[in-house]
Motif scaffolding. Structure first.
Motif, PDB file in Angstrom:
ATOM      1  N   GLY A  36       0.829  -1.193   0.000  1.00  0.00           N
ATOM      2  CA  GLY A  36       0.000   0.000   0.000  1.00  0.00           C
ATOM      3  C   GLY A  36       0.874   1.258   0.000  1.00  0.00           C
ATOM      4  N   PRO A  37       0.331   2.415   0.357  1.00  0.00           N
ATOM      5  CA  PRO A  37      -0.997   2.588   0.969  1.00  0.00           C
ATOM      6  C   PRO A  37      -2.145   2.412  -0.013  1.00  0.00           C
ATOM      7  CG  PRO A  37       0.053   4.720   0.616  1.00  0.00           C
ATOM      8  CD  PRO A  37       1.075   3.695   0.249  1.00  0.00           C
ATOM      9  N   LEU A  43     -10.424   6.192   5.372  1.00  0.00           N
ATOM     10  CA  LEU A  43      -9.076   5.960   5.876  1.00  0.00           C
ATOM     11  C   LEU A  43      -8.187   5.402   4.776  1.00  0.00           C
ATOM     12  CD1 LEU A  43      -8.637   2.665   6.258  1.00  0.00           C
ATOM     13  CD2 LEU A  43      -9.844   3.047   8.386  1.00  0.00           C
ATOM     14  N   THR A  44      -6.888   5.424   5.051  1.00  0.00           N
ATOM     15  CA  THR A  44      -5.880   4.825   4.184  1.00  0.00           C
ATOM     16  C   THR A  44      -5.121   3.793   4.998  1.00  0.00           C
ATOM     17  OG1 THR A  44      -5.637   6.856   2.898  1.00  0.00           O
ATOM     18  CG2 THR A  44      -3.851   5.256   2.768  1.00  0.00           C
ATOM     19  N   ALA A  45      -4.909   2.600   4.427  1.00  0.00           N
ATOM     20  CA  ALA A  45      -4.239   1.504   5.127  1.00  0.00           C
ATOM     21  C   ALA A  45      -2.918   1.180   4.444  1.00  0.00           C
ATOM     22  CB  ALA A  45      -5.132   0.273   5.162  1.00  0.00           C
ATOM     23  N   GLU A  46      -1.926   0.776   5.286  1.00  0.00           N
ATOM     24  CA  GLU A  46      -0.600   0.487   4.755  1.00  0.00           C
ATOM     25  C   GLU A  46       0.121  -0.465   5.697  1.00  0.00           C
ATOM     26  OE1 GLU A  46       3.398   3.019   3.375  1.00  0.00           O
ATOM     27  OE2 GLU A  46       1.792   3.982   4.539  1.00  0.00           O
ATOM     28  N   LEU A  47       0.901  -1.389   5.130  1.00  0.00           N
ATOM     29  CA  LEU A  47       1.810  -2.221   5.912  1.00  0.00           C
ATOM     30  C   LEU A  47       3.213  -1.647   5.797  1.00  0.00           C
ATOM     31  CD1 LEU A  47       0.992  -6.025   5.407  1.00  0.00           C
ATOM     32  CD2 LEU A  47       0.658  -4.625   7.452  1.00  0.00           C
ATOM     33  N   VAL A  48       3.916  -1.528   6.918  1.00  0.00           N
ATOM     34  CA  VAL A  48       5.266  -0.968   6.914  1.00  0.00           C
ATOM     35  C   VAL A  48       6.183  -1.885   7.717  1.00  0.00           C
ATOM     36  CG1 VAL A  48       4.466   1.409   6.673  1.00  0.00           C
ATOM     37  CG2 VAL A  48       4.793   0.446   8.954  1.00  0.00           C
ATOM     38  N   SER A  49       7.478  -1.698   7.524  1.00  0.00           N
ATOM     39  CA  SER A  49       8.485  -2.480   8.236  1.00  0.00           C
ATOM     40  C   SER A  49       9.639  -1.564   8.606  1.00  0.00           C
ATOM     41  CB  SER A  49       8.992  -3.631   7.352  1.00  0.00           C
ATOM     42  OG  SER A  49      10.105  -4.263   7.938  1.00  0.00           O
ATOM     43  N   LEU A  50      10.289  -1.847   9.749  1.00  0.00           N
ATOM     44  CA  LEU A  50      11.438  -1.042  10.147  1.00  0.00           C
ATOM     45  C   LEU A  50      12.681  -1.367   9.322  1.00  0.00           C
ATOM     46  CD1 LEU A  50      11.202  -0.900  14.063  1.00  0.00           C
ATOM     47  CD2 LEU A  50      10.491   0.824  12.394  1.00  0.00           C
ATOM     48  N   SER A  51      12.660  -2.501   8.623  1.00  0.00           N
ATOM     49  CA  SER A  51      13.820  -2.894   7.823  1.00  0.00           C
ATOM     50  C   SER A  51      13.338  -3.793   6.694  1.00  0.00           C
ATOM     51  CB  SER A  51      14.849  -3.636   8.691  1.00  0.00           C
ATOM     52  OG  SER A  51      15.891  -4.186   7.904  1.00  0.00           O
ATOM     53  N   VAL A  65      -0.486   0.621   9.500  1.00  0.00           N
ATOM     54  CA  VAL A  65      -0.661   2.065   9.687  1.00  0.00           C
ATOM     55  C   VAL A  65      -1.994   2.473   9.068  1.00  0.00           C
ATOM     56  CG1 VAL A  65       0.246   4.367   9.231  1.00  0.00           C
ATOM     57  CG2 VAL A  65       1.821   2.462   9.665  1.00  0.00           C
ATOM     58  N   LEU A  66      -2.854   3.102   9.876  1.00  0.00           N
ATOM     59  CA  LEU A  66      -4.143   3.615   9.404  1.00  0.00           C
ATOM     60  C   LEU A  66      -4.136   5.129   9.544  1.00  0.00           C
ATOM     61  CD1 LEU A  66      -6.624   1.052  11.045  1.00  0.00           C
ATOM     62  CD2 LEU A  66      -5.625   0.995   8.745  1.00  0.00           C
ATOM     63  N   ILE A 140      11.110 -13.530   0.922  1.00  0.00           N
ATOM     64  CA  ILE A 140       9.876 -14.106   1.465  1.00  0.00           C
ATOM     65  C   ILE A 140       8.755 -13.088   1.282  1.00  0.00           C
ATOM     66  CG2 ILE A 140      10.993 -15.608   3.170  1.00  0.00           C
ATOM     67  CD1 ILE A 140      10.346 -13.509   5.307  1.00  0.00           C
ATOM     68  N   HIS A 141       7.536 -13.590   1.288  1.00  0.00           N
ATOM     69  CA  HIS A 141       6.363 -12.710   1.175  1.00  0.00           C
ATOM     70  C   HIS A 141       5.429 -12.944   2.365  1.00  0.00           C
ATOM     71  CE1 HIS A 141       3.242 -10.245  -0.647  1.00  0.00           C
ATOM     72  NE2 HIS A 141       2.367 -11.212  -0.374  1.00  0.00           N
ATOM     73  N   LEU A 142       4.998 -11.862   2.973  1.00  0.00           N
ATOM     74  CA  LEU A 142       4.036 -11.909   4.079  1.00  0.00           C
ATOM     75  C   LEU A 142       2.692 -11.448   3.538  1.00  0.00           C
ATOM     76  CD1 LEU A 142       6.179 -10.035   6.780  1.00  0.00           C
ATOM     77  CD2 LEU A 142       6.326 -12.434   6.082  1.00  0.00           C
ATOM     78  N   ASP A 143       1.681 -12.267   3.669  1.00  0.00           N
ATOM     79  CA  ASP A 143       0.340 -11.929   3.173  1.00  0.00           C
ATOM     80  C   ASP A 143      -0.562 -11.590   4.364  1.00  0.00           C
ATOM     81  OD1 ASP A 143      -1.383 -12.107   0.555  1.00  0.00           O
ATOM     82  OD2 ASP A 143      -2.603 -12.962   2.176  1.00  0.00           O
ATOM     83  N   ALA A 144      -1.315 -10.493   4.263  1.00  0.00           N
ATOM     84  CA  ALA A 144      -2.135 -10.032   5.385  1.00  0.00           C
ATOM     85  C   ALA A 144      -3.538  -9.677   4.919  1.00  0.00           C
ATOM     86  CB  ALA A 144      -1.487  -8.815   6.053  1.00  0.00           C
ATOM     87  N   LYS A 145      -4.541 -10.264   5.568  1.00  0.00           N
ATOM     88  CA  LYS A 145      -5.946  -9.878   5.370  1.00  0.00           C
ATOM     89  C   LYS A 145      -6.340  -9.013   6.578  1.00  0.00           C
ATOM     90  CE  LYS A 145      -6.268 -12.430   1.684  1.00  0.00           C
ATOM     91  NZ  LYS A 145      -6.966 -13.714   1.709  1.00  0.00           N
ATOM     92  N   VAL A 146      -6.660  -7.755   6.299  1.00  0.00           N
ATOM     93  CA  VAL A 146      -6.892  -6.771   7.364  1.00  0.00           C
ATOM     94  C   VAL A 146      -8.381  -6.407   7.418  1.00  0.00           C
ATOM     95  CG1 VAL A 146      -6.266  -4.506   8.275  1.00  0.00           C
ATOM     96  CG2 VAL A 146      -4.573  -5.854   7.004  1.00  0.00           C
TER      97      VAL A 146
END
Length: 704
Positions: A36-37, A43-51, A65-66, A140-146
Motif C-alpha cells: 500500500g498505501p 481511511l488509508t491503510a498500509e503495511l510498513v516495516s522497520l527494515s 498504519v491507518l 519471502i512474502h508476508l500476506d495479510a488480510k486486514v
C-alpha cells in the motif's frame, strides 16, 4: 451500562453496519497484496516495516498504519461502549511467526451518552515477526488480510488485502525505530517500573486505583482490557498525591460482584502509560471532594498550606455573615463596658472566646470524621440535617433572644456584657459565646470556605483538623485582636443607653433566626427546599408574628403617643400583609437533580444550571431570592434554554453528595453551570452570588 442499554447499543451498531454493507453481503476489499498505501472509505491503510530484511533466528517489527479522515476513529483492544478493534490474519512462510497486534496508548472518544476507546488522525499497530534459525536466506512474502471498523456518527466496516516483501539475510542490520511505526513502538504501554506500586480497592459503586511512583502525578485515565468492568462514560476523578496519584472509576452496572483482579492500561499522559494488573481488595471508599475529573475544574494545585490559608481568610469573612455578625458585635460591646478592667484580663477573655470556637470546631470535625468512618458521606453543615440538633439549637437561640429582649438577664453571663456577673462568670460567658458563634456560623458558607473544606474532607484526619482549626482561628481573629488592642474599640460608639436598645434589636435578629430554624425543621419532614409550600407559608405567618411583636415593642417604648400608635398600626399592617399577600409566581420551573436528568440535558445539547441548596442554608435562600429569582437572571435562563436542576441537600442524599465531590465541593451553597458544548468544563460559581456574576457566567457558558 444495563442490559437494555447494551442491547440498544448493539442494535444501533448493527443497523449502521447493515446500511453500509452492499446487497451481495460482501465488503469491497481494497489492495492487491502489496504494502500500500490503499484508500478505503474514510481511511488509508498500509503495511510498513522497520527494515527490508530479517536475520535467521532474529526478529523484526512490522505494523499496520491507518491514516483517518478528520473526526473518524478506529478502536483500541477494548473498544469501549461500541465498536471492534482492527485485526490482521497472516499467511506466512514456514519458520516465520507473527506475534499479537500491539496497541499504542488510546484516548477516550465520547459519542453522545457512550464512550469509545480508540484513535483519531493516524495510528500504527506494531507486530513482532520472528524468524526461526532454520529459515533459509532469500526473499519471502508476508500476506495479510486486514479488517477494521471506522466510525463517526455511523460505523463502516472495511477490508484490505496487503502484504510485505522481505529478505531473510544473515547480514540483516538491527532496525532503528523510525517513522510512524517507530513512534507507535514508543507509545506501547510498558509494565510498571520496579519502584512503582499499584493497589486497587473495590467499594459498593467505585474502584479506587492508587499508584505510587515516587513523584507527584497530576493526571490519569484507566482503560480496562476486559469489558463490562467499569462505566466507560463515567468521569474518572483524580487526586494528586505527593508520591503518586489516586484515580476513581465507577463500576459497570452489569458488574454484580467485584472482579478478582483489574487488568488494563493506566494512562498518565499522551506519552506515558503502564500495562497494569492488580488484585482488587474489597473495602470502604471515602468520597473525594478534592478530586478533579475530565470535565471538572482542576483544583489539583490546592496544597495543604493553601487550604489552611483559604480556611483562615474564609473564617475571618464569616464574621460578616448575617448569622455571625450580631454575636461579634455583642462581644465588641462587652469590651466597651469592660474597658476599665486590666488589659491582661481582657486578653484572657479573647483567648477563652477563641478556645470556645476551637473546641466547637474540633467537636464538629470529630463527629463528621466518625460519621464518615462509619460510611456516611457528611459535609459542612451536616448537623443541620438532624431534627434533634435543630430542636436544641432553635430552643437555645430563642431562650437567648428573650434575654436580649430584656425579659431576664442570662445574656450577662453568656455574652459578658458588663455587670457583676460578667466579672464573676465572664470567662464562662466568653467560652460559650465562642460556642454560640460556631453554632450560628454552621448555616453559612463564606467565600473561599468551599474549596478549603472540600479539600480538607478528602485528606487524612490530621490535615482535616488543621484546616478546620484555621477556619476557627479566622472566625475568632477579629474579637481576639480587639481584646489585645482594646483601643481599637474607639471605632465603636461610646457606651450609653443605646446599647440596651441595640440588644433588643439584636434580639429581633435572633428571633428571626428561630423562625428560619422552625422552617428548616419543618422542611426535614416536608420535602425540603424544593417543596413544602405549606411550610413556607407557616414561616411567613411566623414572620407576621415577629412584626406584630415589633409593633408591640413600639407601643411599649413610647406609650400614650399618637406617633407611636400610628407607627405600630403601620408596622402591624405590614406584618399582616406578609402571609396574606400572594404574588403571582413567574419563576421558571426547577427540576429535582438526578444524574439521569443531567446526562439527558447534556446529551440534548442544553446548558445546565445546578443549584445545590438546602433549607437550612441561609446563604442559599438569600442567593435564590435576591439573584436566581430576579427578572434579569430568569430572562437569561429562558432565553438560553438553560435546564434548571435543583439539588436539594436538606436531607442527606448520597447522589447529591457525590456530585458535590465531583466539582470539588463538600457543602452548600454551590452553583455549577455545564455549558451546552459536549465535554465542556463545568463552571463553578462563587458561594455568594450577584446578578452580575450569574449573568456574566451565563453569557460565557451558553455561547455555542
Amino acid at each position: 451500562m444495563n442490559i437494555n442499554g447494551r442491547i440498544s447499543k448493539l442494535l444501533l451498531l448493527a443497523c449502521a453496519l447493515l446500511i453500509h454493507i452492499p446487497a451481495h453481503s460482501q465488503l469491497q476489499v481494497v489492495g492487491d497484496g502489496g504494502p500500500g498505501p490503499v484508500k478505503a472509505q474514510h481511511l488509508t491503510a498500509e503495511l510498513v516495516s522497520l527494515s527490508p530484511s530479517i536475520a535467521p533466528g532474529g526478529t523484526l517489527q512490522v505494523g499496520l498504519v491507518l491514516t483517518l479522515e478528520e473526526h473518524w476513529h478506529v478502536y483500541w483492544l477494548n473498544a469501549g461502549d461500541s465498536g471492534e478493534p482492527p485485526k490482521i490474519i497472516w499467511t506466512l512462510p514456514d519458520g516465520v511467526t507473527a506475534g499479537p497486534m500491539q496497541f499504542p496508548i488510546p484516548s477516550r472518544l465520547p459519542l453522545g451518552p457512550l464512550m469509545d476507546f480508540g484513535y483519531e488522525d493516524s495510528v500504527a499497530f506494531p507486530v513482532k515477526l520472528t524468524a526461526a534459525a532454520s529459515v533459509k536466506p532469500g526473499p519471502i512474502h508476508l500476506d495479510a488480510k486486514v479488517n477494521w471498523l471506522v466510525c463517526r456518527e455511523v460505523c463502516i466496516p472495511g477490508k484490505a488485502h496487503l502484504g510485505l516483501n522481505l529478505t531473510v539475510s544473515p547480514d540483516a542490520a538491527p532496525a532503528q525505530p523510525v517513522g510512524a511505526l517507530g513512534e507507535a513502538l514508543s507509545l506501547i504501554p510498558t509494565p510498571l517500573p520496579a519502584n512503582a506500586k499499584l493497589t486497587v480497592t473495590g467499594g459498593k459503586t467505585d474502584l479506587v486505583l492508587t499508584l505510587i511512583t515516587g513523584k507527584r502525578e497530576t493526571d490519569a485515565e484507566f482503560y480496562p482490557v476486559d469489558q463490562d468492568q467499569i462505566a466507560n462514560a463515567a468521569p474518572q476523578p483524580v487526586e494528586p498525591l505527593p508520591d503518586g496519584i489516586r484515580l476513581r472509576v465507577h463500576h459497570s452496572d452489569d458488574l454484580k460482584t467485584l472482579p478478582a483482579q483489574l487488568h488494563g492500561v493506566l494512562k498518565l499522559s499522551d506519552t506515558v502509560a503502564y500495562d497494569v494488573t492488580a488484585p482488587v481488595t474489597p473495602g470502604e471508599i471515602a468520597p473525594a471532594p478534592g478530586s478533579t475529573a475530565p470535565g471538572a475544574p482542576d483544583t489539583s494545585s490546592v496544597t495543604v498550606l493553601g487550604a489552611i490559608g483559604l480556611a483562615f481568610v474564609g473564617g475571618i469573612i464569616l464574621n460578616l455573615m448575617p448569622c455571625v455578625f450580631p454575636v461579634l458585635f455583642l462581644k465588641g460591646l462587652a469590651l466597651l463596658q469592660s474597658s476599665g478592667e486590666e488589659r491582661s484580663r481582657l486578653r484572657s477573655h479573647g483567648i477563652v472566646y477563641t478556645l470556645g470556637i476551637l473546641v466547637s470546631f474540633w467537636a464538629i470535625v470529630g463527629v463528621l470524621l466518625a460519621l464518615r468512618a462509619g460510611g456516611s458521606q457528611a459535609g459542612w453543615g451536616f448537623q443541620l440535617q438532624s431534627p434533634v440538633f435543630l430542636t436544641l439549637l432553635a430552643a437555645g437561640i430563642f431562650f437567648f433572644a428573650l434575654s436580649l429582649a430584656g425579659l431576664f438577664d442570662i445574656g450577662l453571663s453568656l455574652t459578658s456584657v458588663g455587670g457583676e456577673l460578667a466579672q464573676k462568670q465572664g470567662y464562662t460567658g466568653s467560652f460559650f459565646t465562642g460556642v454560640l458563634a460556631t453554632v450560628v456560623a454552621t448555616p453559612c458558607t463564606a467565600p473561599l470556605m468551599g474549596a478549603a473544606i472540600g479539600f480538607a474532607l478528602a485528606q487524612p484526619a490530621g490535615i482535616t483538623f488543621a484546616v478546620f482549626t484555621a477556619l476557627g482561628l479566622g472566625l475568632a481573629t477579629p474579637y481576639l485582636l480587639l481584646s489585645f488592642q482594646p483601643a481599637w474599640t474607639r471605632i465603636l460608639p461610646r457606651p450609653g443607653a443605646w446599647m440596651e436598645i441595640f440588644k433588643q434589636i439584636t434580639a429581633v435578629i435572633f428571633f428571626a433566626t428561630v423562625i428560619w430554624l422552625t422552617y428548616v425543621y419543618g422542611s426535614l419532614f416536608a420535602g425540603g427546599a424544593s417543596g413544602g409550600q405549606g411550610i413556607y407559608r407557616v414561616a411567613l405567618l411566623l414572620g407576621c408574628f415577629l412584626t406584630l411583636a415589633i409593633a408591640g415593642w413600639v407601643l411599649g417604648k413610647w406609650p400614650a403617643r399618637w406617633s407611636s400608635t400610628i407607627a405600630a398600626i403601620v408596622i402591624a399592617a405590614l406584618g399582616l400583609a406578609i402571609p396574606l399577600y400572594q404574588p403571582k409566581d413567574t419563576t421558571l420551573v426547577w427540576t429535582p437533580y438526578s444524574q439521569q436528568a443531567l446526562d439527558q440535558a447534556r446529551a440534548a445539547g442544553h446548558p445546565v444550571f445546578i443549584d445545590f441548596t438546602a433549607a437550612w442554608c441561609l446563604s442559599c435562600q438569600v442567593n435564590e431570592r435576591a439573584v436566581l429569582k430576579s427578572a434579569d437572571v430568569q430572562h437569561q435562563f429562558s432565553k438560553n434554554k438553560v435546564t434548571l436542576l435543583r439539588a436539594d441537600w436538606t436531607q442527606y442524599d448520597p447522589e447529591i453528595t457525590k456530585q458535590l465531590a465531583s466539582v470539588n465541593r463538600s457543602g452548600v451553597p454551590t452553583y455549577v453551570i455545564y455549558p451546552a458544548t459536549k465535554n465542556s468544563t463545568p463552571d463553578v460559581l462563587p458561594e455568594l452570588l450577584t446578578k452580575s456574576i450569574v449573568l456574566t457566567a451565563l453569557e460565557k457558558d451558553t455561547k455555542q
